[in-house]
Write a protein that holds these residues in place. Structure first.
Motif, PDB file in Angstrom:
ATOM      1  N   PHE A   1      44.745  44.732  40.161  1.00 26.95           N
ATOM      2  CA  PHE A   1      43.751  45.590  39.769  1.00 26.95           C
ATOM      3  C   PHE A   1      44.771  45.261  38.442  1.00 26.95           C
ATOM      4  CE2 PHE A   1      41.901  48.189  42.841  1.00 26.95           C
ATOM      5  CZ  PHE A   1      40.439  46.857  43.211  1.00 26.95           C
ATOM      6  N   ARG A   2      45.445  45.888  38.301  1.00 26.64           N
ATOM      7  CA  ARG A   2      46.052  45.706  36.735  1.00 26.64           C
ATOM      8  C   ARG A   2      46.483  44.367  36.564  1.00 26.64           C
ATOM      9  NH1 ARG A   2      47.255  46.766  32.184  1.00 26.64           N
ATOM     10  NH2 ARG A   2      49.184  47.070  31.779  1.00 26.64           N
TER      11      ARG A   2
ATOM     12  N   LYS B   1      44.187  39.690  33.489  1.00 26.55           N
ATOM     13  CA  LYS B   1      44.062  37.991  32.801  1.00 26.55           C
ATOM     14  C   LYS B   1      42.496  38.027  31.727  1.00 26.55           C
ATOM     15  CE  LYS B   1      45.766  35.995  37.294  1.00 26.55           C
ATOM     16  NZ  LYS B   1      45.144  35.393  38.218  1.00 26.55           N
ATOM     17  N   ARG B   2      41.540  39.507  32.144  1.00 26.26           N
ATOM     18  CA  ARG B   2      41.088  39.322  30.714  1.00 26.26           C
ATOM     19  C   ARG B   2      41.327  39.909  29.869  1.00 26.26           C
ATOM     20  NH1 ARG B   2      39.001  44.404  32.909  1.00 26.26           N
ATOM     21  NH2 ARG B   2      39.222  44.932  31.510  1.00 26.26           N
ATOM     22  N   ASP B   3      42.289  40.516  28.883  1.00 28.05           N
ATOM     23  CA  ASP B   3      42.887  40.816  27.940  1.00 28.05           C
ATOM     24  C   ASP B   3      43.053  39.617  27.522  1.00 28.05           C
ATOM     25  OD1 ASP B   3      42.061  43.414  28.633  1.00 28.05           O
ATOM     26  OD2 ASP B   3      43.918  44.182  29.286  1.00 28.05           O
ATOM     27  N   THR B   4      43.971  38.484  28.869  1.00 24.21           N
ATOM     28  CA  THR B   4      43.768  37.832  27.385  1.00 24.21           C
ATOM     29  C   THR B   4      43.376  36.248  27.747  1.00 24.21           C
ATOM     30  OG1 THR B   4      46.200  37.536  29.339  1.00 24.21           O
ATOM     31  CG2 THR B   4      45.781  35.808  28.699  1.00 24.21           C
TER      32      THR B   4
END
Length: 191
Positions: A59-60, A65-68
């Motif tokens: 999950f982390r 990846k989404r933040d990146t």
């Protein structure tokens, strides 16, 4: 009374001699069964904790990846903005809005102090619309501490030579001289 059991023959007799026959012994099996149950239970709990830790890491990882991806998109948008503002046409337009004019012919100082080139003052080309004048109007009272119009603050107050090789006509101002000595000389970017 009961009669004794018939003597065992062959392989069974040898096994009977190795293991004494005192009757059924369930007491010896209990610690072994408890040990096996504890090992299996501990293994299952360890697997459960390991699986939970892996899921949390997963999950982390997906969150990072989404933040990146979001940060990469933002960085690309900012880079496009910088690229559009650093194009020559945009720079020229912004410079004209600030009252800047194209420079005249440059002059260079040789190491021996002689001037190479013919320095000329930069003048604004005639424009179709009036641009804001950087010089104050004649009826305004000039500030006595301000340098003369058209000269940079460090050149007018420090008495340093101008590009033409002559000393400023106003001469050094004794009140402003200490601050001018502590300030670095002006530089032009990109040269």
């Amino acid at each position: 009374m009961s009669k004794p059991a018939a003597p065992l023959k062959g392989r069974a007799a040898r096994l009977a001699r190795l293991m004494p026959s005192t009757g059924p012994s369930t007491a010896a099996r209990t610690p072994f069964v408890l040990l096996v149950v504890l090992l299996l239970g501990g293994g299952l709990i360890t697997l459960l904790l390991l699986n939970s830790a892996l899921n949390e890491g997963s999950f982390r990882l997906s969150e990072l990846k989404r933040d990146t991806t979001e940060l990469t998109d933002e960085q690309q948008a900012l880079q496009r903005d910088v690229d559009s503002r650093s194009q020559p046409d945009a720079l020229e337009k912004r410079a004209r809005e600030l009252g800047m004019v194209p420079g005249g012919s440059p002059a260079f100082l040789n190491p021996d102090g002689t001037v190479r080139g013919d320095p000329a003052e930069a003048t604004a080309p005639p424009s179709p619309s009036p641009s804001p004048s950087p010089t104050p109007s004649p009826d305004a009272t000039p500030d006595p501490d301000a340098p003369a119009a058209g000269t940079p603050a460090s050149a007018g107050t420090s008495g340093s030579p101008s590009p033409s090789g002559s000393v400023s006509a106003t001469g050094p101002d004794p009140a402003a001289a200490p601050s001018a000595e502590n300030s670095p000389p002006p530089t032009s970017p990109g040269r």
